[in-house]
Design a protein around this motif. Structure first.
Motif, PDB file in Angstrom:
ATOM      1  N   ALA A 169      63.489  46.116  99.475  1.00  0.00           N
ATOM      2  CA  ALA A 169      62.922  45.279  98.415  1.00  0.00           C
ATOM      3  C   ALA A 169      63.159  43.795  98.707  1.00  0.00           C
ATOM      4  O   ALA A 169      62.246  42.963  98.580  1.00  0.00           O
ATOM      5  N   VAL A 170      64.370  43.467  99.103  1.00  0.00           N
ATOM      6  CA  VAL A 170      64.685  42.071  99.421  1.00  0.00           C
ATOM      7  C   VAL A 170      63.877  41.606 100.629  1.00  0.00           C
ATOM      8  O   VAL A 170      63.364  40.478 100.664  1.00  0.00           O
ATOM      9  N   GLY A 171      63.737  42.477 101.634  1.00  0.00           N
ATOM     10  CA  GLY A 171      62.951  42.126 102.812  1.00  0.00           C
ATOM     11  C   GLY A 171      61.505  41.826 102.462  1.00  0.00           C
ATOM     12  O   GLY A 171      60.906  40.879 102.976  1.00  0.00           O
ATOM     13  N   GLN A 172      60.919  42.630 101.570  1.00  0.00           N
ATOM     14  CA  GLN A 172      59.542  42.384 101.134  1.00  0.00           C
ATOM     15  C   GLN A 172      59.414  41.024 100.447  1.00  0.00           C
ATOM     16  O   GLN A 172      58.479  40.263 100.708  1.00  0.00           O
ATOM     17  N   ILE A 173      60.327  40.736  99.554  1.00  0.00           N
ATOM     18  CA  ILE A 173      60.250  39.488  98.790  1.00  0.00           C
ATOM     19  C   ILE A 173      60.399  38.279  99.706  1.00  0.00           C
ATOM     20  O   ILE A 173      59.651  37.303  99.595  1.00  0.00           O
ATOM     21  N   VAL A 174      61.355  38.329 100.617  1.00  0.00           N
ATOM     22  CA  VAL A 174      61.555  37.213 101.552  1.00  0.00           C
ATOM     23  C   VAL A 174      60.324  37.028 102.437  1.00  0.00           C
ATOM     24  O   VAL A 174      59.860  35.901 102.664  1.00  0.00           O
ATOM     25  N   ALA A 175      59.757  38.127 102.936  1.00  0.00           N
ATOM     26  CA  ALA A 175      58.582  38.039 103.811  1.00  0.00           C
ATOM     27  C   ALA A 175      57.383  37.458 103.066  1.00  0.00           C
ATOM     28  O   ALA A 175      56.651  36.619 103.598  1.00  0.00           O
TER      29      ALA A 175
ATOM     30  N   GLY B 173      56.376  43.337  95.256  1.00  0.00           N
ATOM     31  CA  GLY B 173      57.738  43.407  95.784  1.00  0.00           C
ATOM     32  C   GLY B 173      58.787  43.286  94.697  1.00  0.00           C
ATOM     33  O   GLY B 173      59.806  43.992  94.712  1.00  0.00           O
ATOM     34  N   VAL B 174      58.545  42.406  93.724  1.00  0.00           N
ATOM     35  CA  VAL B 174      59.476  42.262  92.600  1.00  0.00           C
ATOM     36  C   VAL B 174      59.500  43.545  91.759  1.00  0.00           C
ATOM     37  O   VAL B 174      60.559  43.990  91.309  1.00  0.00           O
ATOM     38  N   LEU B 175      58.331  44.155  91.557  1.00  0.00           N
ATOM     39  CA  LEU B 175      58.261  45.416  90.819  1.00  0.00           C
ATOM     40  C   LEU B 175      59.036  46.507  91.551  1.00  0.00           C
ATOM     41  O   LEU B 175      59.747  47.304  90.925  1.00  0.00           O
ATOM     42  N   PHE B 176      58.904  46.551  92.878  1.00  0.00           N
ATOM     43  CA  PHE B 176      59.638  47.538  93.677  1.00  0.00           C
ATOM     44  C   PHE B 176      61.138  47.334  93.511  1.00  0.00           C
ATOM     45  O   PHE B 176      61.902  48.307  93.379  1.00  0.00           O
ATOM     46  N   LEU B 177      61.582  46.090  93.511  1.00  0.00           N
ATOM     47  CA  LEU B 177      63.007  45.792  93.320  1.00  0.00           C
ATOM     48  C   LEU B 177      63.479  46.270  91.949  1.00  0.00           C
ATOM     49  O   LEU B 177      64.559  46.869  91.824  1.00  0.00           O
ATOM     50  N   ALA B 178      62.668  46.039  90.906  1.00  0.00           N
ATOM     51  CA  ALA B 178      63.045  46.463  89.558  1.00  0.00           C
ATOM     52  C   ALA B 178      63.120  47.981  89.467  1.00  0.00           C
ATOM     53  O   ALA B 178      64.052  48.532  88.853  1.00  0.00           O
ATOM     54  N   LEU B 179      62.148  48.685  90.054  1.00  0.00           N
ATOM     55  CA  LEU B 179      62.147  50.148  90.020  1.00  0.00           C
ATOM     56  C   LEU B 179      63.366  50.733  90.723  1.00  0.00           C
ATOM     57  O   LEU B 179      63.795  51.848  90.421  1.00  0.00           O
TER      58      LEU B 179
END
Length: 479
Positions: A358-364, A457-463
Motif C-alpha cells: 500500500a505504501v509503495g503504491q502511494i509513493v509511486a 492506493g489510499v483505499l487499499f491502505l485503509a482496507l
C-alpha cells in the motif's frame, strides 16, 4: 460453498500454522514434482494478457483494423477469463484439478493454432476468447493441488510454493510486452499466438503428472444440480454487462449497468434459495475476511494495470520512447518484484506485506504526479523500481490470504473468484485510463490517471490498516 457453518476466516484451525514439531517433520512433504505444471499453468493467462500490447498496431496494419476494433483483442480475453475463472474453479472442486487442467491447457493450443492461421480480426477475437477460457484452469488448479497436498501430507503447504506461484503469475506480466516485441521481430505478430502451441504442449505433458481424482459416479442430473447452471448463467450475464459498461463508460450505455444490476439481483435471489449454489452467498457473507480480500484485489489490480498499460502508453506517446525501450523501462519493476516476493514470501503473516504494498503504491503515484515530458529518464526507472515493491507483495499477500481464509472444500471456486475480482480491477483500470487520456496519452492525462490511482492506493491502505483479522493469519513455512 455448501458448508452450512459459516467460515469466518478468522478462527478456523487451518489458518494458524505453527512451527513444526519433530513428529510433524516425519510426515511426507509436498510433492514438488507438481510444481512445474502448477507454475506453467499459472503464467499462461498473465503472459497472454500483456504480450498482445505491442502486437495491436502490427495486427491493425496487417488486417486493416482501427484501434477501436483491435482493442477487442484485449477485452475479449479479460471477459472470457473473468467469466470462466469461477466456473472452472467450481468444476475443479467437483471433478478435481487434473481433468480441468488438461482440458483447459489443450484449449490454449487450439487457440494458438487458430490465431496463427486467422484470416481476419473476427477469427483472432474468437481465438482470444478460446485462449481466455483455456487459461482459466491454471490458478484454481494450483490452489486446489495445494489443498489436496495438505490433506495428503497432514501438513500445510510450504510458503515457498505460494511464493513461487506469486512470482510466476504476477511478475511474468511485466515482461510480456518485451517478449511480444522479440517474437514480433523474429516471426511477426502471428508469433505472439503461435507461442501458445509449445506452451500448451508442455503444460499438457506436465499435467499428466498431476494426481488423478476419484471418479465421479453421480448421475448426470445430480452433477448438473451441483453445477447450478442457472446461477452460473445469471452470474455470467451480470459480469458481462458490468464489464462491457466499464469498457464503454458513456451515458448511452446506461442500459448495460441496468442489466448488470437486474442480473445481479436475480443471481442473489437464486443463490440464497438454491440447495447447492454456485456461490453460496450465505457462507460468503459470513466470511467477512475473504470478502475484504476480494475487495482488496479489485483495488490492487486497478492500480497495477493502470500503471502497466497507462504509464507505458505515456512513455511512448507523451515521453517519446520507442515501444521496445518502453518495455525495457519496465524491467526494473520485474526484477524488484521478484526480489521482494522471494524476500517476503517466507516471512510470517500477510499484514506487513499488504501494508508495504500500500505504501509503495502511494509513493509511486505521488512520483507519477511530478513527471513531465522533460523529466530525466532515470526518474522513469526510479518509478518502475518503486512500483516493483507492491507488484511483488500484493499478489503474494492476496494469494496467501485466500489460501487461509477460504473454505478448503471450495478452494478452486474461491481462487477463481479472486482472479475474477482481479480482472474486474483490470477493467476499471482500462476504463480510467481511456477516460484520463482521451485521444492522446499526454502528460496532463497521465497526471489525471495518477490522481485516480492515488485515490485507489489510499483505499487499499485503509482496507488493510483497519482489517484486524489479518493479524491472525500465519503463513510460516511448514517444511
Amino acid at each position: 460453498m455448501t458448508d452450512p457453518t459459516p467460515d469466518t476466516g478468522a478462527t478456523a484451525p487451518h489458518q494458524e500454522v505453527t512451527t513444526p514439531t519433530r513428529t510433524e517433520t516425519t510426515k511426507p512433504g509436498f510433492d514438488r514434482r507438481l510444481l512445474p505444471a502448477m507454475m506453467l499453468g499459472a503464467i499462461l493467462n498473465p503472459v497472454n494478457s500483456t504480450i498482445v500490447a505491442v502486437a495491436l498496431i502490427p495486427i491493425g496494419q496487417a488486417l486493416g483494423a482501427p484501434p477501436a476494433e483491435t482493442a477487442w483483442l484485449v477485452s475479449s480475453l479479460y471477459l472470457a477469463t473473468a467469466l470462466g475463472q469461477p466456473v472452472v474453479g467450481r468444476l475443479i472442486d467437483l471433478f478435481g484439478p487434473r481433468r480441468l487442467f488438461l482440458a483447459a491447457t489443450s484449449l490454449v493450443g487450439v487457440a494458438g493454432v487458430l490465431g496463427t492461421m486467422a484470416p481476419n480480426l473476427a477469427v483472432l477475437i474468437v481465438a482470444r476468447v478460446v485462449l481466455g477460457f483455456g487459461t482459466c484452469a491454471g490458478y484454481p488448479a494450483a490452489m486446489a493441488l495445494l489443498r489436496s497436498e495438505a490433506r495428503r501430507t497432514g501438513r500445510d503447504s510450504p510458503a515457498g510454493v505460494l511464493t513461487a506461484l506469486a512470482v510466476t503469475s504476477q511478475t511474468i506480466a511485466v515482461i510480456g510486452p518485451l517478449l511480444g516485441g522479440v517474437l514480433i521481430g523474429v516471426g511477426g505478430w502471428r508469433a505472439t499466438f503461435a507461442i501458445n502451441v509449445p506452451l500448451a504442449l508442455a503444460a499438457v505433458l506436465l499435467g499428466l503428472w498431476l494426481p488423478k481424482s476419484e471418479s465421479n459416479t453421480k448421475p448426470a442430473s445430480r452433477i448438473a444440480q451441483q453445477l447450478d447452471l442457472p446461477g452460473m448463467a445469471l452470474f455470467a450475464a451480470m459480469l458481462l454487462a458490468l464489464l462491457l459498461f466499464l469498457m464503454n463508460l458513456h451515458l448511452s450505455t446506461w442500459y448495460l449497468l441496468a442489466i448488470a444490476i437486474a442480473a445481479g439481483t436475480a443471481f442473489a435471489v437464486r443463490e440464497l434459495k438454491a440447495a447447492t449454489p454456485f456461490i453460496d452467498l450465505r457462507v460468503l457473507g459470513g466470511n467477512r475476511p475473504l470478502v475484504t480480500t476480494y475487495a482488496r484485489a479489485v483495488v490492487a489490480y486497478t492500480v497495477s494495470y493502470a500503471f502497466l498499460y497507462g504509464f507505458t502508453q505515456w512513455t511512448e506517446e507523451g515521453y517519446g520512447l520507442s515501444p521496445f525501450v518502453a518495455g525495457l523501462v519496465q524491467i526494473p519493476m520485474f526484477a524488484v518484484s521478484i526480489g521482494v516476493s522471494i524476500l517476503t514470501g517466507r516471512r510470517d503473516g500477510v499484514r506487513g506485506k499488504l501494508l508495504l504494498g500500500a505504501v509503495g503504491q502511494i509513493v509511486a503515484c505521488g512520483l507519477m504526479l511530478t513527471l513531465t515530458g522533460e523529466s530525466p529518464l532515470w526518474t522513469l526507472i526510479l518509478l518502475a523500481l518503486i512500483f516493483g515493491v507492491p507488484q511483488g507483495t500484493n499478489s503474494l499477500a492476496l494469494q496467501n490470504s485466500l489460501y487461509h481464509q477460504a473454505n478448503p472444500e471450495h478452494i478452486g471456486s474461491s481462487a477463481g473468484l479472486l482472479r475474477t475480482f482481479g480482472y474486474l480491477g483490470s477493467m476499471i483500470a482500462s476504463a480510467t485510463t481511456a477516460a484520463s487520456f482521451g485521444q492522446r496519452a499526454d502528460t496532463g492525462g497521465m497526471h489525471v490517471l495518477a490522481w485516480l490511482m492515488l485515490g485507489a492506493g489510499v483505499l487499499f491502505l485503509a482496507l488493510t490498516a483497519f482489517d484486524r483479522t489479518l493479524g491472525r493469519l500465519r503463513t510460516r513455512e511448514a517444511d
